[in-house]
Design a protein around this motif. Structure first.
Motif, PDB file in Angstrom:
ATOM      1  N   GLU A  36       0.843  -1.197   0.000  1.00 48.96           N
ATOM      2  CA  GLU A  36       0.000   0.000   0.000  1.00 48.96           C
ATOM      3  C   GLU A  36       0.878   1.247   0.000  1.00 48.96           C
ATOM      4  O   GLU A  36       2.050   1.187   0.371  1.00 48.96           O
ATOM      5  CB  GLU A  36      -0.914   0.036   1.225  1.00 48.96           C
ATOM      6  N   GLU A  81      -6.901   7.039 -14.146  1.00 45.87           N
ATOM      7  CA  GLU A  81      -6.147   6.220 -13.194  1.00 45.87           C
ATOM      8  C   GLU A  81      -4.688   6.113 -13.629  1.00 45.87           C
ATOM      9  O   GLU A  81      -4.389   5.891 -14.799  1.00 45.87           O
ATOM     10  CB  GLU A  81      -6.774   4.834 -13.089  1.00 45.87           C
ATOM     11  N   GLY A  82      -3.794   6.288 -12.662  1.00 51.47           N
ATOM     12  CA  GLY A  82      -2.364   6.205 -12.935  1.00 51.47           C
ATOM     13  C   GLY A  82      -1.718   7.531 -13.270  1.00 51.47           C
ATOM     14  O   GLY A  82      -0.484   7.613 -13.324  1.00 51.47           O
ATOM     15  N   GLN A 106      -0.251  10.708  -7.236  1.00 56.29           N
ATOM     16  CA  GLN A 106      -0.755   9.860  -8.313  1.00 56.29           C
ATOM     17  C   GLN A 106      -2.201   9.467  -8.042  1.00 56.29           C
ATOM     18  O   GLN A 106      -2.593   9.220  -6.897  1.00 56.29           O
ATOM     19  CB  GLN A 106       0.103   8.593  -8.440  1.00 56.29           C
ATOM     20  N   LEU A 133      -4.762   6.755  -7.984  1.00 50.64           N
ATOM     21  CA  LEU A 133      -4.753   5.291  -7.909  1.00 50.64           C
ATOM     22  C   LEU A 133      -6.011   4.688  -8.518  1.00 50.64           C
ATOM     23  O   LEU A 133      -5.956   3.629  -9.152  1.00 50.64           O
ATOM     24  CB  LEU A 133      -4.638   4.835  -6.459  1.00 50.64           C
ATOM     25  N   GLN A 134      -7.145   5.346  -8.305  1.00 45.20           N
ATOM     26  CA  GLN A 134      -8.424   4.774  -8.726  1.00 45.20           C
ATOM     27  C   GLN A 134      -9.404   5.902  -9.016  1.00 45.20           C
ATOM     28  O   GLN A 134      -9.388   6.938  -8.347  1.00 45.20           O
ATOM     29  CB  GLN A 134      -8.968   3.868  -7.612  1.00 45.20           C
ATOM     30  N   LEU A 178       6.179   3.131  -1.135  1.00 44.64           N
ATOM     31  CA  LEU A 178       5.280   2.040  -0.793  1.00 44.64           C
ATOM     32  C   LEU A 178       5.716   1.374   0.506  1.00 44.64           C
ATOM     33  O   LEU A 178       6.878   1.448   0.921  1.00 44.64           O
ATOM     34  CB  LEU A 178       5.260   1.000  -1.919  1.00 44.64           C
ATOM     35  N   ASP A 202      13.321   0.773  -3.388  1.00 43.93           N
ATOM     36  CA  ASP A 202      12.079   0.890  -4.141  1.00 43.93           C
ATOM     37  C   ASP A 202      11.732  -0.447  -4.796  1.00 43.93           C
ATOM     38  O   ASP A 202      12.486  -0.957  -5.622  1.00 43.93           O
ATOM     39  CB  ASP A 202      12.228   1.983  -5.206  1.00 43.93           C
ATOM     40  N   LEU A 213       6.848  -3.604  -7.178  1.00 43.87           N
ATOM     41  CA  LEU A 213       5.519  -4.117  -6.853  1.00 43.87           C
ATOM     42  C   LEU A 213       4.485  -3.022  -7.057  1.00 43.87           C
ATOM     43  O   LEU A 213       4.814  -1.835  -7.094  1.00 43.87           O
ATOM     44  CB  LEU A 213       5.477  -4.617  -5.409  1.00 43.87           C
ATOM     45  N   ARG A 214       3.225  -3.444  -7.130  1.00 42.31           N
ATOM     46  CA  ARG A 214       2.134  -2.503  -7.308  1.00 42.31           C
ATOM     47  C   ARG A 214       1.230  -2.511  -6.073  1.00 42.31           C
ATOM     48  O   ARG A 214       1.151  -3.500  -5.350  1.00 42.31           O
ATOM     49  CB  ARG A 214       1.325  -2.830  -8.558  1.00 42.31           C
ATOM     50  N   ILE A 215       0.549  -1.404  -5.893  1.00 44.39           N
ATOM     51  CA  ILE A 215      -0.361  -1.264  -4.762  1.00 44.39           C
ATOM     52  C   ILE A 215      -1.451  -2.332  -4.853  1.00 44.39           C
ATOM     53  O   ILE A 215      -2.028  -2.557  -5.911  1.00 44.39           O
ATOM     54  CB  ILE A 215      -0.973   0.143  -4.759  1.00 44.39           C
ATOM     55  N   MET A 265      -0.926  -5.599  -4.195  1.00 43.71           N
ATOM     56  CA  MET A 265      -0.341  -6.942  -4.293  1.00 43.71           C
ATOM     57  C   MET A 265      -0.132  -7.536  -2.900  1.00 43.71           C
ATOM     58  O   MET A 265       0.097  -6.816  -1.927  1.00 43.71           O
ATOM     59  CB  MET A 265       0.993  -6.899  -5.041  1.00 43.71           C
TER      60      MET A 265
END
Length: 335
Positions: free
Chosen positions: A55, A77-78, A163, A165-166, A190, A249, A252-254, A256
């Motif tokens: 997260e 998004e993004g 950023q 996210l959604q 993250l 860093d 991975l992505r938020i 996961m």
């Protein structure tokens, strides 16, 4: 010497019984084959296992304070956005008319104040009339400011650089008050938020090294460190929230998932044997081709290896998978 068929048959029976007895004796007292393994030196680790989710350190929902129809969307998004950037606009025609009306009233109140002041300066008015006009003008200005603020809430802007996210909304959709249209992350790298069982939480301390394995990166181990432990647990799950920061860093992505091993204690030169070799705090060792029962004191227990603190030397071969029918002194062959 005359041999009869009856005597020959009796002799064959005797020979068969002798052979069967020899096989039974061999099966009972002959050596059996066992798989052995030597103890090795290596790191022994005591760790707390947990699972968690990747997260952002800061994640904010962005929602309108008042209901309205979505008229404009400026980001997807993004997208990376900067502080103050307009993200979306909701329908505000009614609020604009209210602002126009209140501004007209405020201008009239200002003119009344100016007139009362002029009359007072000429000696034709009173201080009370001037103060009443000033109070009405201040109230009108406050009402305009409130109406402008309410209209401003219909425009959603980025609170900082970050950023998107959604995004949950489409142009023309009626958005209820306080329903998020965007989820926004900013300001920090993250991290992983994990749940640790209450039985293990006392072993976890900030700063402990953490090994991270993610299904998205098979065969790769990432490094992390315990950053925070919530002081209050969840009574329903009987667990405590622990946050892990990455050493570098991560790719991975938020959202996961990740498996964590929080290192509590690590001994670099421990004596290790297969975990399957130990039963009831003892092992079977092979000396001179015979089995001997050996009590041992164990340390850290892992899935594949177990640490031996005392009772065994590096040169003693142990039976990797002991059987229940083993006997002290039984003859064996090592495999």
């Amino acid at each position: 010497m005359r041999v009869t068929w009856k005597g020959l048959f009796r002799a064959l029976i005797i020979l068969g019984m002798a052979a069967g007895g020899s096989w039974a004796l061999w099966h009972e007292f002959g050596p059996i084959t066992v798989e052995t393994a030597l103890a090795v030196r290596g790191p022994a680790v005591r760790a707390v296992y947990a699972t968690g989710t990747v997260e952002p350190t800061v994640m904010l929902p962005i929602a309108p304070r008042n209901a309205g129809r979505l008229m404009e969307l400026n980001v997807a998004e993004g997208d990376q956005v900067h502080a103050g950037q307009t993200l979306a606009r909701l329908e505000d025609a009614d609020l604009k008319k209210s602002v126009d009306e209140l501004e007209a009233r405020a201008r009239f109140a200002k003119s009344q104040l100016d007139r009362a002041q002029t009359l007072l300066d000429r000696g034709l008015g009173t201080v009370l009339e001037r103060d009443r006009a000033r109070s009405e003008q201040q109230a009108a200005d406050a009402t305009v400011a409130r109406a402008r603020a309410l209209r401003g809430f219909m425009t959603l802007t980025a609170p900082a650089d970050g950023q998107i996210l959604q995004r949950d909304g489409e142009v023309g959709q009626l958005i209820p008050a306080n329903q998020p249209i965007f989820y926004f992350s900013c300001c920090a790298p993250l991290r992983i938020e994990a749940e640790v069982d209450e039985e293990d939480i006392l072993l976890v301390q900030p700063g402990q090294r953490t090994l991270i394995r993610a299904p998205a990166l098979p065969g790769r181990i990432l490094e992390g460190q315990v950053a925070e432990i919530t002081p209050k647990g969840n009574p329903a799950t009987r667990s405590y929230r622990v946050r892990i920061r990455f050493a570098e860093d991560p790719p991975l992505r938020i959202g996961m998932t990740a498996e964590l091993n929080i290192i509590v204690t690590e001994r670099p030169d421990a004596l290790l044997i297969p975990a399957t070799a130990i039963s009831d705090a003892q092992v079977w060792v092979v000396r001179g081709g015979r089995l001997h029962r050996q009590p041992v004191q164990t340390g850290f227990v892992g899935e594949a290896k177990t640490e031996i603190l005392s009772g065994l030397s590096d040169t003693d071969p142990v039976v990797a998978r002991p059987a229940a029918q083993f006997r002290e002194g039984q003859r064996v062959r090592e495999q």
